[in-house]
Structures are given as structure tokens and as C-alpha cells.
Motif scaffolding. Structure first.
Motif, PDB file in Angstrom:
ATOM      1  N   PHE A 232       2.837  10.615  31.446  1.00  0.00           N
ATOM      2  CA  PHE A 232       1.959  11.406  30.329  1.00  0.00           C
ATOM      3  C   PHE A 232       2.912  11.766  29.088  1.00  0.00           C
ATOM      4  CE2 PHE A 232      -0.103  12.457  34.313  1.00  0.00           C
ATOM      5  CZ  PHE A 232      -1.404  11.894  33.957  1.00  0.00           C
ATOM      6  N   ALA A 233       3.995  11.191  28.788  1.00  0.00           N
ATOM      7  CA  ALA A 233       5.032  11.470  27.962  1.00  0.00           C
ATOM      8  C   ALA A 233       4.304  10.772  26.701  1.00  0.00           C
ATOM      9  CB  ALA A 233       6.126  10.530  28.203  1.00  0.00           C
ATOM     10  N   ARG A 234       4.480  11.694  25.661  1.00  0.00           N
ATOM     11  CA  ARG A 234       3.979  11.156  24.204  1.00  0.00           C
ATOM     12  C   ARG A 234       4.841  10.628  23.309  1.00  0.00           C
ATOM     13  NH1 ARG A 234       0.321  15.819  21.258  1.00  0.00           N
ATOM     14  NH2 ARG A 234       0.081  13.759  20.134  1.00  0.00           N
ATOM     15  N   THR A 235       4.201   9.908  22.767  1.00  0.00           N
ATOM     16  CA  THR A 235       5.001   8.870  21.783  1.00  0.00           C
ATOM     17  C   THR A 235       5.617   9.878  20.866  1.00  0.00           C
ATOM     18  OG1 THR A 235       3.821   6.834  22.393  1.00  0.00           O
ATOM     19  CG2 THR A 235       5.099   7.089  20.257  1.00  0.00           C
ATOM     20  N   PRO A 236       6.877   9.834  20.366  1.00  0.00           N
ATOM     21  CA  PRO A 236       7.481  10.575  19.252  1.00  0.00           C
ATOM     22  C   PRO A 236       6.900  10.446  17.818  1.00  0.00           C
ATOM     23  CG  PRO A 236       9.305   9.621  20.536  1.00  0.00           C
ATOM     24  CD  PRO A 236       8.012   9.135  20.928  1.00  0.00           C
ATOM     25  N   LEU A 237       6.638  11.332  17.134  1.00  0.00           N
ATOM     26  CA  LEU A 237       5.713  11.149  15.844  1.00  0.00           C
ATOM     27  C   LEU A 237       6.475  10.042  15.068  1.00  0.00           C
ATOM     28  CD1 LEU A 237       3.804  12.333  13.855  1.00  0.00           C
ATOM     29  CD2 LEU A 237       5.703  13.629  12.839  1.00  0.00           C
ATOM     30  N   TRP A 238       7.999  10.018  14.766  1.00  0.00           N
ATOM     31  CA  TRP A 238       8.602   9.270  14.031  1.00  0.00           C
ATOM     32  C   TRP A 238       8.216   7.708  14.533  1.00  0.00           C
ATOM     33  CZ3 TRP A 238      11.887   5.582  16.135  1.00  0.00           C
ATOM     34  CH2 TRP A 238      12.427   5.943  17.510  1.00  0.00           C
ATOM     35  N   LEU A 239       8.081   7.640  15.792  1.00  0.00           N
ATOM     36  CA  LEU A 239       8.002   6.057  16.353  1.00  0.00           C
ATOM     37  C   LEU A 239       6.312   5.746  15.939  1.00  0.00           C
ATOM     38  CD1 LEU A 239       9.513   4.791  19.545  1.00  0.00           C
ATOM     39  CD2 LEU A 239       6.977   4.105  18.989  1.00  0.00           C
ATOM     40  N   ALA A 240       5.632   6.637  16.305  1.00  0.00           N
ATOM     41  CA  ALA A 240       4.117   6.493  16.196  1.00  0.00           C
ATOM     42  C   ALA A 240       3.778   6.216  14.782  1.00  0.00           C
ATOM     43  CB  ALA A 240       3.171   7.718  16.601  1.00  0.00           C
TER      44      ALA A 240
ATOM     45  N   ASP B 222       7.199  16.078   3.945  1.00  0.00           N
ATOM     46  CA  ASP B 222       8.628  16.140   4.595  1.00  0.00           C
ATOM     47  C   ASP B 222       8.583  16.066   5.797  1.00  0.00           C
ATOM     48  OD1 ASP B 222       9.632  16.720   1.887  1.00  0.00           O
ATOM     49  OD2 ASP B 222       9.464  19.163   2.319  1.00  0.00           O
ATOM     50  N   TYR B 223       7.556  16.500   6.718  1.00  0.00           N
ATOM     51  CA  TYR B 223       7.316  16.318   8.101  1.00  0.00           C
ATOM     52  C   TYR B 223       7.172  14.922   8.602  1.00  0.00           C
ATOM     53  CZ  TYR B 223       5.766  16.914  12.687  1.00  0.00           C
ATOM     54  OH  TYR B 223       5.509  17.038  14.169  1.00  0.00           O
ATOM     55  N   LEU B 224       6.317  14.320   7.617  1.00  0.00           N
ATOM     56  CA  LEU B 224       6.041  12.725   8.107  1.00  0.00           C
ATOM     57  C   LEU B 224       6.807  11.910   7.428  1.00  0.00           C
ATOM     58  CD1 LEU B 224       2.133  12.895   7.815  1.00  0.00           C
ATOM     59  CD2 LEU B 224       3.757  13.154  10.109  1.00  0.00           C
ATOM     60  N   GLY B 225       7.878  12.091   6.588  1.00  0.00           N
ATOM     61  CA  GLY B 225       8.671  11.147   5.814  1.00  0.00           C
ATOM     62  C   GLY B 225       7.854  10.375   4.794  1.00  0.00           C
ATOM     63  N   LEU B 226       7.214  11.374   4.001  1.00  0.00           N
ATOM     64  CA  LEU B 226       6.470  10.374   3.032  1.00  0.00           C
ATOM     65  C   LEU B 226       6.875  10.902   1.439  1.00  0.00           C
ATOM     66  CD1 LEU B 226       2.876  11.156   4.517  1.00  0.00           C
ATOM     67  CD2 LEU B 226       4.165   9.014   4.414  1.00  0.00           C
TER      68      LEU B 226
ATOM     69  N   THR C 128       0.811  -1.283   0.166  1.00  0.00           N
ATOM     70  CA  THR C 128      -0.088  -0.161  -0.123  1.00  0.00           C
ATOM     71  C   THR C 128       0.842   1.391  -0.162  1.00  0.00           C
ATOM     72  OG1 THR C 128      -1.681  -1.140   1.415  1.00  0.00           O
ATOM     73  CG2 THR C 128      -1.912   1.252   1.252  1.00  0.00           C
ATOM     74  N   VAL C 129       0.591   2.161  -0.937  1.00  0.00           N
ATOM     75  CA  VAL C 129       1.505   3.293  -1.252  1.00  0.00           C
ATOM     76  C   VAL C 129       0.804   4.372  -0.294  1.00  0.00           C
ATOM     77  CG1 VAL C 129       2.403   5.009  -2.757  1.00  0.00           C
ATOM     78  CG2 VAL C 129       2.187   2.724  -3.469  1.00  0.00           C
ATOM     79  N   LEU C 130       1.706   4.988   0.590  1.00  0.00           N
ATOM     80  CA  LEU C 130       1.291   6.010   1.431  1.00  0.00           C
ATOM     81  C   LEU C 130       1.926   7.294   1.183  1.00  0.00           C
ATOM     82  CD1 LEU C 130       1.770   3.963   4.670  1.00  0.00           C
ATOM     83  CD2 LEU C 130      -0.202   4.102   3.707  1.00  0.00           C
ATOM     84  N   GLY C 131       0.993   8.232   1.167  1.00  0.00           N
ATOM     85  CA  GLY C 131       1.152   9.751   1.199  1.00  0.00           C
ATOM     86  C   GLY C 131       1.993  10.127  -0.332  1.00  0.00           C
ATOM     87  N   ASP C 132       1.460   9.539  -1.106  1.00  0.00           N
ATOM     88  CA  ASP C 132       1.933   9.760  -2.507  1.00  0.00           C
ATOM     89  C   ASP C 132       0.973  11.009  -3.108  1.00  0.00           C
ATOM     90  OD1 ASP C 132       3.720   9.794  -4.818  1.00  0.00           O
ATOM     91  OD2 ASP C 132       2.649   8.006  -5.690  1.00  0.00           O
ATOM     92  N   GLY C 133       1.804  12.019  -3.702  1.00  0.00           N
ATOM     93  CA  GLY C 133       0.632  13.109  -4.252  1.00  0.00           C
ATOM     94  C   GLY C 133       0.304  14.213  -3.289  1.00  0.00           C
ATOM     95  N   LEU C 134       1.142  14.446  -2.221  1.00  0.00           N
ATOM     96  CA  LEU C 134       0.882  15.303  -1.220  1.00  0.00           C
ATOM     97  C   LEU C 134       1.557  16.732  -1.239  1.00  0.00           C
ATOM     98  CD1 LEU C 134       0.697  13.107   2.006  1.00  0.00           C
ATOM     99  CD2 LEU C 134      -1.254  13.705   0.510  1.00  0.00           C
ATOM    100  N   ALA C 135       1.925  17.208  -2.577  1.00  0.00           N
ATOM    101  CA  ALA C 135       2.672  18.195  -2.752  1.00  0.00           C
ATOM    102  C   ALA C 135       1.959  19.764  -2.439  1.00  0.00           C
ATOM    103  CB  ALA C 135       3.015  18.486  -4.294  1.00  0.00           C
ATOM    104  N   GLY C 136       0.611  19.796  -2.348  1.00  0.00           N
ATOM    105  CA  GLY C 136       0.001  20.657  -1.857  1.00  0.00           C
ATOM    106  C   GLY C 136      -0.673  20.857  -0.598  1.00  0.00           C
TER     107      GLY C 136
END
Length: 792
Positions: free
Chosen positions: A227-235, A149-153, A36-44
Motif C-alpha cells: 500500500f506504499a504510495r508513489t512519492p509526489l516527485w516521481l508521480a 513551489d510544491y509541484l516544481g512548476l 506543452t507548458v505546464l503550470g505557468d501563471g499559478l501565482a494565486g
């Protein structure tokens, strides 16, 4: 096994695109079941912050939001998501963007209010199935940055269909070794450093489960931030691997399981009492599990317990009472090695399937627990803080599996594959797979890593070379040689011929499962010599069938429920009875109901009865050439047969099956609604056939004499036939029953049977005196053995 493509590429250099990677994995035996391809075509699509939100003047479910997208001025967006609120950061598709689903974003008016863009959910972005609301990003997400760029997609979620012999690939690091071997690269996983010990918190560990649990490691970590939040990269890596983030502690244990393949569990340390005890469950012991269900345990389960109570079902799921909650500040982290046989089938017995049980029942590397514990501690300290205590170890080294050392011969490798593989390439393949290679004159001595439970013999090593070298690179040769045909014994009817004969008589072959529910067998009265399954697939498939009829009748009932009034089915299969080992008996079963003939105009319609099925049985018996060895009797019937319309079938006096109508009470209990007739026979005597023997055509004519005998009602035809044949011997060619009468002129409780005696001698023509003598002998035999009287 589902994982993120980008995560795998971080662990090993892959000199190929996504399609080539998927093809290489599949050809190496690691079948890519879904990609399953994720986050393809999110330029805008950019990161945006909602700075104001007001209720839409014309719609209760819409809000008019002011959004900062890093463009210097606020954008007005009309949004209907229930979680849209001031202060959150969310994805914004700006005007002109095109989303993965094909939606183009334009300025629009929604119920009279202008909207310049769209705030997006994860499903609208094509990165998750969650469409319940906007995708909420961490509060430190930089406003205006491209979301990709932020989510590594872009990325891809790849799901492998792994065979049970490859549990090492249930962790990304193990999979990386195979990928490194396939693409000629190296795994980039650094050596795991030990976490800093800043606490002296300890807890004793006792191993009392023997070889079922030979290694158990634990560590106390105090003072974590609940209450520590899971980092975005790990989640995100968890999401792309099919797991939803829950909390920092749980997410870390799941992450390490995906990365290394070693399941871990975290207990609330303040809820534990005394030492940790790894033991077998007590008879009748129960435990409330994390999912809220109540597990009823027996001595086959291994438990993690403390001095007072059970804490978790080892290798399956943790307990509810010792779980980590929002108030937990001190945890006890565990990592263990359990023997696969001790975990196999335990989750299924509890009606569940967990990621941990999936791994443990296939086999987890016994050397992984310490590495996994250190990795989890490292992540925990960096995300939730706290102070780590020393690693606590309990192990029985004698019960741990030892790495296998196998010799691979160069000549054997070439003979099996049919191609020369260079020595350097063989050594490279095994080294890349994490194996130790020692060359010698005839080939190589290979020591498999502790994670490779499937390496046991030379053929396993040849398979490794074949799949990494590439099946496409191995030439195809058609096998050559003379095959000896098996000779069919003349004294046995072929099973296929039997099936064809039944099909020619209007029956359809059915194939049913060999497992049946205990409740159904109880209805039939099958309670003795049953063979229960140790690990049934479900409660409805718990017993090996002692008879073909219950399953075949269920198939008939299924057809009747779908407007099939005339059903005729047969099955040829094995039945099972208790023994050591269980006794398997090949059997034939027939069930039939409805009209005796298919819909037609040549004769009046009538319901199928006992004699129709008896006629089919007679035809099968005659096929064997020895019908005189068979007989039917009205005594000794099982409880599921109709007492007045059933028969016991015997061959040479030994019972081999039963025939007749189902008992009315059973038919009612099974909701059959009409008379159903059944037949079940042992297959071996039915298939026995007299060897064909050529005989000359009789030169002398046969003589027929008819007699009518008055007999008691309870005398069966088989008794009559036995008496007549016994008195006349080979001179009687055939005995035909052509009339039955009871009523006026015949005493109550008696019947009149008219039968024809077909008499013949191979050496001469029989005279009237010969025929009359045979009649007198037959009548005398019937009078003596069957209480018969000759009617005038």
C-alpha cells in the motif's frame, strides 16, 4: 518520447531557455513534435485542506466547503467536484488569481451561497488533462504553500519524434548525452551503487531462446509494503512524461524505463513456480496478458516462463496471472536484453503497441539491465521497504552485440562537410556523446558505447559531427557538374505518355495500396501463388496484390457510393506472385461504368459496353504500330469475368491480359449494382513499339472488294482476320468489318459478316483480275478454316 523539461535539466546543465533547447534538439535530428507548458501563471494558487463539507441547500450536486488555506481563517468555497470531502488537500485559487485558461477568480454567489475562491482540477490548472475531480495532493502537503513551489512548476512536457536509429534517446540519460554535447556541458548522472543485499532469496534462470535472449537478470525483493504510495516527485515526472501513476511497484519500473531507457517488469514472486525459463513459445500456446486480452502465440515469440506456465511475452507485456496486486508482498524484478529482431513486429501481431516493445524492437543497450535493476531496487526499498536478494544473472556472452570501433579520417570529414572542424571540437563532441576517442595521424579511432546501435561506419561519425557542430554552421554549396540524360529507347513507349494517353481518353489515374485483404481476394477467386506479409500493418493489409483490379474496383465502388454514376479509372503499378524471390510484374488496369459518353445532347445516352473498352484497348495497341500481333479470344477466361462478355487478350499467341464485364455474381457480392467493365494487361508487351521506319507514300491506288460470309456463331473475328491475312500476305493493307447480321435468311447458330478487303501493291496498279483472285483466295481460306460460305 515525452519527458519533463525540469527532469532533463536535473540530469544535464543546459545554458539556454526553453525555446533555444527545443530548437537545438530539432536541429540535431531529435525533432520536437510538441511542447506543452505546464503550470505557468499559478501565482494565486495555494495548497489548501477541506476541513468541513456540507450539502448546498439549493443544489444537489454542490457542496459548501470550509477550507484552510493557511490564512488564519477558514474560507467558504462552493464546489461541485464529486471527490470533494473532508480531510483531503487540494489546490485553491484564491480571490484575485488568474488561471492558465484565462479565468479570473472573484468572490461570487452560487445559488445564493457566497464563495471566496475555487478548488481546482488538474485540467483547470493546465498541468494535466484530468477534469474528473479535484487534484488530490498528498496528505503531508504543507497548507498555504504556493502550489507551483510544491509541484516544481512551471515545467514543460516535451515530446520528441525520434527516428528508429536513435533508441538511446528513449531514456532521459541517453538524451542528456546529446544535450551535453549540444551545449558544451556534462551529464550529471551519478554512478549507480549496488543495493544492499539483506535476503538470500534466489530463483534459478535458464536461457533457452538462443541469440534472441542472450542476457536475463532478476532479483527477489521480499516484504514490500503493497500500500506504499508513489512519492509526489516521481508521480509528477511520470505524468509529465505521458504516463499515469498506478502503484508504487509499477510506477518505479516505468520511471526507470523513462530515466535509463531499459524496460523492466515485476512479477508476484509467490505466483511463480520453480526456475525462470526464457524460451520460445510452443505452437498454439496462449497467454492472458495484463490488459485482459488472450494472446495466441507461435514459435516466433520469446516467452518468460516458469517451470509450469508462461508468465509474459518477452519485450511486449506481462501476464495477467503473475501480475503485482494490492496483496503482493514479494516480487521478482526482471531486466533483460532481447535481440531487436526477436521483438520486432511481435506487438503488432498481437494488435498492440507498448512502451517496452517500442524500445526493444529498436534496440536497448545490452549493458543496461544490471544498472536498471539496481536503480529500481534502490527506489523500491526507499519507497515500499523490503529486503533485496542478490542479483541473479544468466547470459550468453557470445550472443551479445559488441561495441563498434570506427576510424574517422580528418580529410574525409572535411570533404563531406565542406568545412574545417577543429580537432579539439571533434574530440569534445564524441566524448560528450559517451564515445571513447583515440587520436592518430589521419584522424580518430572512435569506439561507440553499447547503446549506440547506429554507429557502424565512418559516415555515421560524420553525421554525429555535423548535427552537433550545427547544420547552420556548415556552408551551403550548390552541386556542379554535367548530368548525362538518359536516352529513351525508341522501341518502348514511355509510361508517362501512356498515362497521358489514358487521361486524354477520359480516365482518371488511381493509386492504391499494394496490400489487400485475403477475404477480398477470396471473393475474386485469387487463391494461388499469393504473397502474404510476415508482419502486416493490419489484417486488412495482409497480402501483396496479385492483381490491380480488386483495389481498383474498391476505388470505383467508393466513388459510386458518393453519387458518381460515371466512373472511369486506371492504375499503372506492379502485381506480385509467389516465387523466390516473389515475382513482380508491371501491369495496367482499367475499370469503367456508367454512360459511354459524358452528359451531352449530341447523341442518345447509352451504357458503356464491352466494345467501348475494346475500342480503348485497340487504340493503345495501335500506338505500338503492330496491331496484327495482338488478338482476343473467348476461351480461357478467369472466373471473375462474364462468360459471354469477356475476352482473353494475347500477343503473339501468348496471354497477356483479360477484358470484359465483371461476372454478375462477383458484381453482386461486391455490391456494385450495375455493369462494370474491366481490363488488365501486362505492361511490358503493351509498351513495346515497332521502331519507326520511313516509307514512301504509295504511288499506286488501293482497290477495295467487299464480301459477305456466312459463318458459325462461335467463329471469332480474330480467327477470320488470321485466315484472311495468312492467305493474302502483304497485299492486304487492311481488313474492315462493317456489318454483322443474323436472323431471317441465315441459319440458326450462324451469322453473316460483311467485310472490306483493302488491297494495294507498291510496284503496280492492281487489275480486276488481281482483285478477283485475292477475293477467291480469301473466300477459300475462310471456307477451309472457318467453315464459311460466301453469301450471294
Amino acid at each position: 518520447m515525452k519527458f519533463s523539461e525540469n527532469w532533463l535539466r536535473e540530469l544535464v546543465e543546459i545554458k539556454a531557455d526553453r525555446a533555444a533547447l527545443a530548437h537545438a534538439l530539432t536541429m540535431a535530428g531529435l525533432e520536437v513534435e510538441e511542447l506543452t507548458v505546464l503550470g505557468d501563471g499559478l501565482a494565486g494558487v495555494v495548497v489548501a485542506e477541506i476541513v468541513a463539507a456540507e450539502k448546498h441547500p439549493e443544489a444537489d450536486r454542490l457542496q459548501v466547503c470550509k477550507v484552510d488555506a493557511g490564512q488564519g481563517e477558514m474560507l467558504q468555497i462552493v464546489c461541485g467536484a464529486p471527490n470533494a470531502r473532508i480531510g483531503i488537500k487540494v489546490p485553491l485559487a484564491i480571490v484575485g488569481a488568474s488561471l492558465p485558461g484565462g479565468m479570473s477568480i472573484k468572490a461570487a454567489k452560487l445559488r445564493g451561497v457566497e464563495s471566496f475562491g475555487m478548488l481546482c482540477s488538474a485540467k483547470e490548472l493546465g498541468i494535466d488533462a484530468d477534469a474528473s475531480g479535484l487534484l488530490e495532493l498528498p496528505l503531508d502537503a504543507p497548507v498555504g504553500q504556493l502550489l507551483a513551489d510544491y509541484l516544481g512548476l512551471p515545467d514543460a512536457s516535451i515530446e520528441l519524434k525520434l527516428t528508429p536509429n536513435r533508441p538511446d534517446c528513449l531514456g532521459l540519460v541517453g538524451l542528456a548525452h546529446d544535450v551535453a554535447a549540444l551545449f558544451g556541458s556534462a551529464v550529471k548522472v551519478p554512478t549507480q551503487a549496488a543495493a544492499a543485499v539483506t535476503s538470500e532469496a534466489r530463483r534459478g534462470i535458464r536461457l533457452e531462446a538462443g541469440k534472441d535472449a542472450p542476457r536475463y537478470l532478476g532479483r527477489i525483493v521480499e516484504g514490500i509494503d503493497p500500500f506504499a504510495r508513489t512519492p509526489l516527485w516521481l508521480a509528477e515526472r511520470l505524468r509529465r512524461s505521458g504516463l499515469r501513476p498506478i502503484s508504487a511497484v509499477v510506477d518505479i519500473t516505468n520511471y526507470v524505463m523513462l530515466e535509463l531507457g531499459q524496460p523492466l517488469h515485476a512479477f508476484d514472486n509467490d505466483k511463480l513456480g520453480g526456475d525462470i525459463v526464457v524460451r520460445h513459445a510452443h505452437p498454439g500456446e496462449t497467454l492472458k496478458l495484463l490488459d485482459g486480452s488472450e494472446a495466441k502465440l507461435d514459435q516466433g515469440f520469446v516467452l518468460i516462463a516458469d517451470e509450469h506456465k508462461a508468465l509474459a511475452v518477452a519485450g511486449v507485456m506481462g501476464g495477467y496471472d503473475s501480475r503485482v496486486t494490492d496483496t503482493t508482498r514479494n516480487i521478482f524484478l526482471e531486466a533483460a536484453h532481447f535481440a531487436p529482431a526477436a521483438i520486432m513486429g511481435r506487438a503488432r501481431k498481437l494488435g498492440m503497441h507498448t512502451d517496452a516493445s517500442h524500445r526493444f524492437e529498436r534496440g536497448v543497450d545490452p549493458e543496461l539491465p544490471r544498472r536498471a535493476l539496481e536503480r529500481a531496487t534502490e527506489l523500491l526499498l526507499s519507497i515500499a521497504g523490503g529486503h533485496a536478494g542478490p542479483v541473479l544473472v544468466a547470459e550468453n556472452l557470445a550472443d551479445l552485440p559488441k561495441p563498434a570501433t570506427v576510424v574517422l579520417r580528418r580529410t574525409r570529414l572535411k570533404r563531406v562537410l565542406g568545412v574545417d572542424v577543429a580537432d579539439a571540437e571533434v574530440a569534445r563532441i564524441f566524448t560528450a556523446l559517451g564515445m571513447r576517442v583515440e587520436a592518430h595521424a589521419e584522424g580518430w579511432q572512435i569506439t561507440a558505447p553499447s547503446s549506440r546501435f547506429d554507429i557502424e561506419r565512418e559516415e555515421d561519425l560524420i553525421e554525429e559531427v555535423a548535427r552537433i557542430f550545427g547544420y547552420d554552421n556548415i556552408p551551403t554549396h550548390s552541386p556542379a557538374g554535367a548530368l548525362a540524360l538518359a536516352i529513351e529507347p525508341e522501341a518502348r513507349i514511355n509510361e508517362l505518355a501512356l498515362r497521358e494517353q489514358l487521361a486524354a481518353r477520359g480516365y482518371y489515374e488511381a493509386v492504391n495500396l499494394s496490400f489487400v485483404p485475403a477475404e477480398l481476394l477470396a471473393r475474386w477467386g485469387f487463391t494461388e501463388r499469393l504473397v502474404p506479409l510476415a508482419n502486416p500493418l493490419s489484417a486488412d493489409l495482409a497480402i501483396m496484390r496479385p492483381s490491380l483490379l480488386p483495389g481498383l474496383i474498391e476505388a470505383l465502388r467508393h466513388n459510386r457510393a458518393r453519387q458518381q454514376e460515371r466512373v472511369r479509372l486506371f492504375e499503372v503499378a506492379r502485381v506480385f506472385a509467389a516465387g523466390d524471390p516473389p515475382v513482380e510484374t508491371p501491369s495496367l488496369a482499367i475499370v469503367a461504368c456508367g454512360n459511354a459518353r459524358g452528359e451531352q445532347w449530341g447523341e442518345p445516352s447509352r451504357q458503356l459496353d464491352f466494345y467501348d473498352l475494346k475500342g480503348d484497348l485497340d487504340a493503345l495497341i495501335a500506338w505500338g504500330g503492330e496491331p496484327q500481333r495482338w488478338s482476343v479470344h473467348a476461351d480461357g477466361l478467369p472466373g471473375w469475368l462474364h462468360p459471354g462478355r469477356g475476352a482473353r487478350v494475347a500477343r503473339d499467341g501468348e496471354t497477356v491480359g483479360y477484358l470484359g464485364a465483371l461476372h454478375p455474381q462477383l458484381a453482386k457480392a461486391l455490391d456494385l449494382g450495375a455493369d462494370v467493365h474491366v481490363l488488365e494487361l501486362a505492361l511490358v508487351p503493351l509498351l513495346a513499339r515497332r521502331l519507326p521506319l520511313a516509307q514512301p507514300v504509295p504511288r499506286f491506288p488501293a482497290v477495295r472488294r467487299d464480301i459477305a460470309m456466312d459463318l458459325p456463331e462461335e467463329i471469332s473475328w480474330s480467327q477470320i482476320e488470321r485466315a484472311v491475312r495468312g492467305s493474302l500476305g502483304t497485299g492486304l493493307q487492311e481488313l474492315r468489318l462493317f456489318d454483322r447480321y443474323s436472323g431471317k435468311g441465315v441459319e440458326a447458330g450462324r451469322k453473316s459478316l460483311a467485310m472490306g478487303l483493302i488491297l494495294q501493291d507498291a510496284s503496280r496498279t492492281l487489275t480486276d483480275d488481281d482483285a478477283d483472285r485475292c477475293v477467291r483466295e480469301a473466300v477459300a481460306a475462310l471456307e477451309q478454316t472457318c467453315k464459311a460460305k460466301l453469301r450471294g
